[in-house]
Motif scaffolding. Structure first.
Motif, mmCIF file in Angstrom:
data_model
loop_
_atom_site.group_PDB
_atom_site.id
_atom_site.type_symbol
_atom_site.label_atom_id
_atom_site.label_comp_id
_atom_site.label_asym_id
_atom_site.label_seq_id
_atom_site.Cartn_x
_atom_site.Cartn_y
_atom_site.Cartn_z
ATOM 1 N N LEU A 32 -5.067 -6.943 -6.677
ATOM 2 C CA LEU A 32 -4.264 -6.412 -5.576
ATOM 3 C C LEU A 32 -3.413 -5.230 -5.990
ATOM 4 N N GLN A 63 1.975 -11.120 -4.612
ATOM 5 C CA GLN A 63 0.882 -10.305 -5.139
ATOM 6 C C GLN A 63 0.752 -10.469 -6.651
ATOM 7 N N ASP A 80 1.734 -7.655 5.789
ATOM 8 C CA ASP A 80 1.142 -8.763 5.037
ATOM 9 C C ASP A 80 1.940 -10.044 5.170
ATOM 10 N N SER A 137 -5.556 2.135 0.687
ATOM 11 C CA SER A 137 -4.525 3.179 0.724
ATOM 12 C C SER A 137 -5.133 4.561 0.506
ATOM 13 N N ASN A 192 -5.927 -3.210 -2.320
ATOM 14 C CA ASN A 192 -4.856 -2.471 -1.649
ATOM 15 C C ASN A 192 -4.941 -0.979 -1.938
ATOM 16 N N LYS A 247 0.814 -1.221 0.000
ATOM 17 C CA LYS A 247 0.000 0.000 0.000
ATOM 18 C C LYS A 247 0.851 1.275 0.000
#
Length: 620
Positions: free
Chosen positions: A497, A465, A200, A521, A517, A124
């Motif tokens: 993501l 990711q 994460d 953010s 994400n 993020k």
């Protein structure tokens, strides 16, 4: 010797002093004290001085008067001085190198004031930095400080790639946000906002469980409370997973902190967007700093006017709610409620500088406004959920709140799922199946065209990711191919993501994407810049009350060209607030915002057809 550079230099100084003293005593003892210009022996202090000069400068030996005893004594101190100077140069070189290495590792104290602090490095962070760069473009010396247990050189390189063309200055420090000594490096007390991100992955790269992520956040909050005695004055934004953690976090950091539960938020947006395409684009437009945002601003000149009348007092802004002097958030209030002088209005506008009472009284032709349709009771639905991620339970409970009784949902994931976990759902029955959602043979057996909606979740367990997004794209391609062969389309919403994969994933022709994400953010960055938005988002994203919907335009206005103000009037007659529209003709064009237009001017002429949508704030 183990005490560092300062102790080593002190040791060399003591050794040099002893060497000089021994030399001076030897000169006096052997009776070879040099004479001055008047042929008188020099003082003992002068002997000490000349001994020091011989120790520091070997070339001094060549200027000595003849006399082998004196020369041999001076040779002794000169050789000793060579060793001392060599050792001193080595110590200084090593000390200076260690100091440079410490700076490179990010171990010096930040001297900034009025900066934003980000604690932790997750996917993020690039979006946060990008948004802070846009939000602070009009500031003199904007600065963001990042503290994370990651190599400083790597953080500097990644941060520079994100904000290389902006005025925002990024300062990085390496350390653990859970450690008080490391937190002291970033000068929390002088910051304007502190953002705590949930990690994460573990240090070894393995996926971190939600409970473990919340544990890290709680320990970070405890460290902040210890480092900053007056921590309740900090503007703190923290991300959490579990609702049960929130009450504990409040006890640690106080009631003023903004605590965001990201997983329920993304799950709710996935469900809402899965039922109405284009909603994620609307939220992205409202949450990022590039375009229209939400602002709170007092307008005492509107005191006494009803909320309904105040909607048309703004030509280039959209009024959606009121924050009372007692802190109550009404989003929106009753339309006949009179505004008070100390009310703060909640507005959507391009910038706070563009908010102005520039509206004009309008007369509406009733022939342009469509009659209010009779409410239709929704029937049972069939939903297919592909992917079993950590937020699956929250997604299904959110979905249960929207579907009619008798609905059914099939969940397919690569891990075993206990169906009894969903026995308490009120409106739908859940069936589970284990399988790889990228397997074409499996997808062919599901009869996907028989479902009303399809939601594709990212399976991130033990995957990067990039790999999770790649699997999502493969699944989308298979789904669209199956639909093409069957000659029938089903609305598909998928979770992405990484924002950089959105345009790539659009090749698979999904109806909408939730870039999870990025959305989290964006919300974090908005609250970090404006703490009052916490109450707005709590109300806006709550399952109760008013929410954002995209509804058929022909239910509001007649076809043909008309001003957007007519759409606003039609929405008000339905106890709704219109904030924009979506054109079907450009719904798949990223260059035109996927057809979404938020906060158009009320005098803007538009032509809406049956396939176009009106974006409204409504109860259902």
């Amino acid at each position: 010797m183990a005490r560092g550079v300062g102790a080593q230099i002190s040791l060399l100084a003591v050794f040099t002093a002893m060497l000089i003293l021994i030399t001076a005593i030897a000169v006096v003892a052997f009776g070879v004290v040099p004479e001055d210009d008047d042929h008188h022996p020099v003082s003992f202090a002068m002997v000490l001085w000349r001994s020091l000069m011989h120790a520091l400068d070997p070339g001094t030996l060549g200027g000595d008067a003849p006399g082998w005893t004196f020369l041999l004594i001076m040779l002794f101190i000169t050789i000793g001085g060579l060793f001392v100077l060599s050792a001193l140069i080595g110590v200084l070189t090593q000390g200076f190198g260690d100091m440079i290495a410490s700076w490179r590792r990010g171990r010096s104290v930040v001297m900034e004031h009025g900066h934003t602090v980000i604690l932790g490095w997750t996917p993020k962070v690039p979006t946060l930095l990008r948004e802070f760069a846009i939000a602070n473009a009009n500031q003199k010396k904007p600065c963001v400080v990042v503290l994370a247990d990651r190599d400083k050189v790597d953080m500097d390189a990644d941060a520079s790639a994100v904000v290389k063309h902006s005025r925002l200055r990024i300062v990085t420090r390496r350390g653990s946000p859970m450690t008080m000594a490391d937190l002291r490096l970033v000068n929390l007390a002088a910051s304007k906002a502190v953002v705590v991100l949930t990690p994460d992955v573990h240090a070894d790269g393995s996926t971190m469980l939600p409970s473990e992520s919340d544990t890290v956040v709680l320990k970070t909050l405890l460290a902040i409370a210890k480092v900053v005695p007056d921590h309740q004055k900090l503007h703190l934004v923290a991300e959490l997973y579990d609702a049960r953690t929130e009450s504990v976090a409040r006890r640690v950091i106080g009631p003023q902190a903004a605590l965001l539960r990201a997983s329920p938020l993304v799950s709710r947006l996935l469900v809402q967007t899965g039922r109405q395409s284009g909603l994620s684009v609307v939220y992205s437009e409202l949450l990022d700093f590039d375009g229209n945002e939400i602002y709170l601003m007092a307008q005492p000149t509107l005191a006494g006017k009803t909320f309904r009348d105040a909607v048309f007092a703004f030509e280039t802004s959209s009024l959606i709610g009121v924050r009372t002097a007692k802190g109550e958030m009404l989003l929106p209030p009753k339309f006949d409620r009179a505004l008070a002088a100390d009310d703060e209005l909640v507005l959507i506008s391009e910038d706070d500088s563009t908010i102005a009472l520039d509206g004009k009284p309008s007369k509406f032709d009733d022939s342009q406004i469509a009659p209010i349709p009779e409410p239709v009771e929704p029937g049972p639905e069939r939903t297919l959920v592909l992917g079993a991620c950590t937020r699956l339970h929250i997604v299904l409970h959110e979905l249960d709140a929207y579907v009619a009784a008798g609905s059914k949902t099939l969940v397919v994931g690569e891990h075993e799922i206990a169906v009894e976990d969903f026995a308490n759902l009120k409106h739908m029955a859940v069936e589970v199946q284990v399988g790889d959602v990228t397997d074409r043979l499996l997808l062919d057996t599901l009869d996907i065209t028989s479902f009303d909606h399809i939601i594709v979740l990212s399976e991130t367990a033990d995957r990067s990711q990039e790999m999770a997004d790649a699997r999502t794209m493969v699944t989308l391609l298979h789904l669209r191919d199956i639909e093409s062969l069957a000659g029938k389309k089903v609305p598909i919403t998928s979770e992405i993501l990484d924002i950089q994969n959105r345009d790539l994933a659009s090749v698979a022709e999904a109806d909408d994407f939730i870039v999870s994400n990025t959305l989290v953010s964006l919300m974090v960055s908005q609250i970090a810049e404006n703490p009052h938005l916490v109450a707005v988002f709590d109300e806006l994203f709550s399952p109760a009350g008013f929410e954002i919907y995209l509804k058929p335009a022909n239910q509001y206005v007649a076809s043909g060209e008309l001003a957007f103000g007519v759409v606003c009037e039609a929405a008000l007659r339905r106890n709704e607030v219109a904030i924009g529209y979506r054109l079907a003709a450009t719904a798949r064009d990223p260059e035109k915002g996927y057809g979404v237009v938020v906060n158009p001017a009320k005098n803007r002429k538009i032509a809406l057809g049956a396939s176009d949508k009106v974006i409204v704030l409504a109860e259902s």
